[in-house]
Scaffold this active site. Structure first.
Site, PDB file in Angstrom:
ATOM      1  N   GLU A  64       2.401   4.943  -4.081  1.00 52.37           N
ATOM      2  CA  GLU A  64       2.300   5.873  -5.220  1.00 52.37           C
ATOM      3  C   GLU A  64       3.632   6.578  -5.548  1.00 52.37           C
ATOM      4  OE1 GLU A  64      -1.288   4.601  -3.784  1.00 52.37           O
ATOM      5  OE2 GLU A  64       0.067   5.861  -2.627  1.00 52.37           O
ATOM      6  N   ASP A 109       0.854  -1.192   0.000  1.00 54.19           N
ATOM      7  CA  ASP A 109       0.000   0.000   0.000  1.00 54.19           C
ATOM      8  C   ASP A 109       0.890   1.243   0.000  1.00 54.19           C
ATOM      9  OD1 ASP A 109      -2.289   1.488   0.097  1.00 54.19           O
ATOM     10  OD2 ASP A 109      -2.895   0.873   2.097  1.00 54.19           O
ATOM     11  N   ASP A 155      -9.572   4.121  -1.372  1.00 51.22           N
ATOM     12  CA  ASP A 155     -10.308   4.525  -0.164  1.00 51.22           C
ATOM     13  C   ASP A 155     -11.659   5.134  -0.510  1.00 51.22           C
ATOM     14  OD1 ASP A 155      -8.107   3.647   1.179  1.00 51.22           O
ATOM     15  OD2 ASP A 155      -7.263   5.630   1.548  1.00 51.22           O
TER      16      ASP A 155
END
Length: 923
Positions: free
Chosen positions: A537, A534, A610
């Site tokens: 990015e 996670d 999310d």
């Protein structure tokens, strides 16, 4: 710059005909000249500038996929930028193919290739002469052009890609026209929007500007947020631009009645891309991987992943454009009556586009995934139900939840741990009190039906502990613009970032971390731990853009701006390869990534990030998943039933019903939400809990059917969920190009309920089939006549028990009907086949694939693949491959829909027909 202001006397890009090279197998090489007049330098002199930009057109020698590659670079040297450190790369980043291509040498030809069996031929159009119309007699392959000064354009015919031709115009400005079966389908630079900002020094910046270019933000960040008043809100100082302006832009016009385009995930919104050109409210589509906290469902903002692949579809042609560029990219879309204009601008790197042209979306996507790679066959169990939240508090919490699933006879395959399983948020550690014996936890889960555990491991590493210290010691921490180790804030506080793009060293160290972390489990021969990457990015805790500053430097010498969108891919691909080796290349790893790029499909699943527990996000999940599939990333889901907030019971039910068909089915929620596991909901409402349970049971009934869809995707790249246009691109009804609230799952067509308190719903039934059987009620079917081509929308009654799901006539769907506690527990159960005959009473040939669901033995032929059809009341099994060291699989029951009896269907039981050998039986 735009076409209305284009003026070749101010700035022009044309191809130098004297520099064309036509004697290399599979390549055309040359130079584009950037020619402009600078009129805004400090002393107001008029200066004529000419910049050389080498280009190549490359053809694919691997197969007959109709594709070609077009690249433009520039000649750069340190003389112009003497202040660049020696360990920093001066050239533009051109290594994207190492990650995005399945085979980085895809466009490279064997040195032994000859003109006779490879390459291309060229037809020449001279300015003043008749058009030369014979490829054979006037091929210039392997020779110099006799009179290059008066060539207007070349018409290029690849020798392997026979259906396409490429017209390359040399002047007054370069242009490419692509023909498919002699029809113009795509034009490159028709609107003259190509621009290439070349290398320049600060001192010479004015004389390198044309009147159509701007100095704004050329050598320092001029973002309006970078003010003294806002300085305290910024974690980082103003970014530097060591190389000055580097952006590149080019326009592509989709033609041949292509009036809609799709793809370029990841963005919220519709399946069909929105018209952004001169829109008052919409920005261009941006491809820039970012931690999109609390993202809106109503716009086209960038999200966590980027696949710069766009497709346009018409009745007889599908065209794809892939920008092989991981830097920040904007794409404008303009819809016209008979074509679509798109304008692509990237912050830096070389211009590297691959063009695809095929007849159908199916064939187009196969061509794209032939290049970028197909999804690997996943663990069968990874297609089951996943239970997650931030955060399960301990091993006991996990085991208690598992016991509740068993008690209520609800199948489950995966439990998930978010960040708080770690010791003080230090990855590759455990909280001793809560997870004192993780090997024991893994063993207990494995013994209870082969269940799995996933733990989050992010790329940010807390400073001053043994993991981050080793990363720094090995020189694998990303550097800031001053070449110090970049230290910034994320979940652990002060953190460094692992540099996965320094590939060989990164792999070795990441492998050592995982090997040590799982050593107790692997010594005990336990392999049911998997990984969640996670925040990759990468996400940083600062208030502007929430990502790494773009002037950070990777250890291969490139700035982060050059490869930003590749970072997540480089992490999850390393994790996959490492986990595979940790498990001795025997167990298929499962890796979930939030950030992705073209090629990510080879090693990871993803999800839509999310989201909120709101109806709008339930609805929005469908087009997001469909567009991801159209861009070659099929293994995707959405947090069920919303990450933020507490869903109503009705929303929970509807979300679980849709998630039955998500390729990746995970329930996940924020730490501040109420617990909503099925057993928790049952205590509040038995009806709601049972309906959630029913959806999970339906998922497991369809699990092998879904696994078969994945197996096909490993060869073809096709999505697991497909938009209606997939099968109906040549339909006479243009509605199929816009519908994004329905989808195909195999031969099922599904319409989710995405609004509260719905009693009826309108569902569209495409004209490619005239019979549709109700999957929820075998007694019901819809029959259309051949003349019902314009009235295919039916109003259906809906209840809370199901969402509309129909089987196409002429299809076979198969199930495993016995409920078990996990995928492994139902491994040897036999099959029920649902036969939905067409108007002639037959059902088409349907594949069924079976392997052990865990190992890589299938790569050595250890699997069963058969094809089942139903013709003239006979069930026909044709075995293509039958080599599986497992308990044989049988067809136990057949349900034939559309029977004339009172039920509307008939059941034949206790058949025990083998799937592993060819057999024909009358029913």
């Amino acid at each position: 710059m735009n076409s209305e202001s284009f003026n070749t006397s101010i700035i022009n890009y044309f191809i130098d005909p004297t520099d064309l090279i036509l004697n290399e197998t599979g390549k055309i090489k040359g130079t584009i000249i950037k020619n402009f007049i600078s009129v805004e330098n400090e002393v107001e002199e008029t200066i004529e500038k000419k910049i050389e930009l080498p280009f190549e057109i490359q053809f694919n020698p691997q197969n007959d996929d109709n594709m070609f590659r077009f690249t433009i670079d520039e000649k750069r040297n340190r003389e112009l930028k003497r202040n660049i450190p020696a360990n920093m790369e001066i050239n533009r980043y051109n290594e994207t193919s190492k990650y995005s291509f399945n085979d980085p040498s895809w466009f490279e030809w064997d040195d032994t290739s000859s003109i006779e069996d490879a390459g291309y031929s060229v037809q020449i159009k001279y300015v003043e002469n008749e058009f030369i119309d014979s490829f054979d007699d006037h091929s210039v392959y392997g020779s110099a052009l006799a009179t290059p000064s008066n060539i207007e354009y070349l018409l290029i015919q690849p020798s392997l890609q026979n259906d396409i031709q490429i017209q390359l115009s040399l002047f007054p400005t370069f242009k490419i026209v692509v023909f498919y079966k002699f029809v113009e389908v795509l034009t490159v630079n028709e609107e003259y929007l190509f621009n290439f900002e070349h290398l320049r020094s600060i001192k010479a910046r004015y004389e390198n500007l044309s009147p159509l270019e701007s100095e704004f933000g050329a050598f320092k960040s001029d973002n309006s947020f970078n003010t003294l008043a806002n300085k305290k809100e910024l974690f980082f100082e103003r970014e530097t631009y060591k190389f000055g302006p580097q952006s590149i832009g080019l326009d592509f016009t989709f033609k041949n009645n292509i009036t809609q385009v799709y793809g370029i995930p990841e963005h919220p919104g519709s399946l069909k891309l929105l018209n952004t050109w001169d829109d008052e409210f919409l920005e261009p589509y941006r491809l820039f991987n970012i931690d999109a906290f609390e993202y809106s469902h109503v716009n086209n903002d960038p999200l966590y992943g980027s696949i710069p692949f766009m497709i346009g579809v018409s009745h007889n042609c599908s065209v794809g454009v892939f920008s092989n560029n991981p830097s920040d990219t904007d794409i404008d879309v303009k819809y016209n009556d008979e074509n679509v204009l798109t304008h692509w601008i990237s912050e830096t790197n070389v211009l590297d586009f691959i063009i695809f042209v095929e007849e159908s979306p199916e064939r187009l996507l196969k061509s794209f995934t032939d290049l970028t790679g197909n999804v690997k066959l996943p663990l069968l169990s990874s297609l089951g139900y996943h239970q997650s939240r931030w955060n399960y508090e301990s091993s006991l919490d996990i085991l208690y939840n598992n016991e509740m699933f068993k008690k209520l006879e609800i199948p489950i395959d995966f439990f998930w741990l978010d960040i708080d399983y770690t010791d003080d948020r230090k990855y590759f550690t455990w909280t001793d009190e809560a997870f004192s014996n993780v090997t024991d936890l893994l063993l207990k889960l494995y013994q209870d039906g082969g269940k799995n555990l996933v733990a989050i491991i992010d790329p940010h590493l807390k400073t001053n502990y043994f993991i981050s210290n080793k990363v720094i010691e090995d020189g694998l921490a990303i550097k800031d613009s001053k070449f110090n180790n970049l230290v910034a804030q994320c979940w652990p506080g002060d953190s460094i970032w692992f540099d996965f793009l320094d590939t060989s060293k990164a792999y070795d160290l990441w492998f050592q971390f995982y090997k040590d972390f799982l050593s107790d489990a692997t010594v005990a021969n336990i392999s049911n731990f998997h990984s969640w990457n996670d925040m990759n990015e990468p996400s940083l805790f600062k208030k502007f853009e929430t990502t790494m500053q773009l002037d950070a430097v990777h250890n291969n010498g490139f700035e982060h701006r050059s490869l930003h969108n590749l970072y997540g891919l480089s992490m999850h691909e390393t994790t996959y390869d490492v986990m595979k080796e940790v498990y001795n290349n025997e167990k298929r790893p499962f890796v979930l990534t939030r950030s992705f790029f073209a090629g990510s499909q080879k090693t990871a699943a993803t999800w839509t990030g999310d989201n909120f527990a709101k109806w709008e996000y339930l609805e929005n999940s469908v087009p997001m998943i469909l567009n991801s599939g159209l861009a070659g990333m099929p293994f995707i889901g959405a947090d069920v039933a919303g990450f933020f907030g507490n869903p109503s019971h009705e929303l929970l039910i509807r979300w679980y019903q849709l998630a039955v068909f998500y390729p990746f089915f995970r329930a996940h929620a924020h730490i501040d939400t109420e617990r909503r596991e099925p057993h928790v909901i049952m205590e509040k409402s038995l009806k709601t809990g049972n309906l959630m349970k029913n959806s999970i049971l339906k998922r497991y009934q369809l699990l092998n059917y879904m696994y078969n869809e994945f197996e096909k995707s490993t060869h073809t790249g096709e999505p697991i969920l497909k938009p209606l246009l997939w099968k109906n691109f040549n339909s006479s009804d243009s509605a199929v190009f816009d519908i994004d609230d329905q989808f195909y799952f195999g031969d099922l067509i599904v319409k989710p309920v995405t609004e509260s308190e719905k009693e009826t719903i309108d569902m569209y039934f495409p004209e490619t089939n005239n019979i549709y059987y109700n999957f929820n009620n075998y007694s019901e079917k819809l029959v259309f006549s051949g003349s019902d081509r314009n009235d295919r929308t039916v109003t259906l009654n809906v209840t809370l028990e199901n969402i509309p799901t129909y089987i196409e006539g002429g299809s076979i769907v198969y199930l495993k009907e016995t409920p078990r506690r996990s995928t492994a527990a139902m491994k040897y159960d036999h099959f029920t086949f649902i036969i939905a005959p067409d108007k002639n009473g037959n059902a088409k040939r349907t594949q069924i694939y079976i392997d052990d669901g865990e190992t890589f033995d299938y790569q050595n032929g250890k699997y069963v693949k058969s094809f089942i059809s139903y013709v003239d009341s006979k069930l026909i099994v044709e075995s293509e491959n039958s080599d599986l060291n497992e308990v044989p699989q049988y067809i136990e029951k057949v349900v034939i829909l559309g029977s004339e009896n009172s039920n509307g269907y008939s059941i034949i039981e206790s058949l025990n027909l083998p799937l592993f050998e060819s057999v024909t039986v009358s029913l």
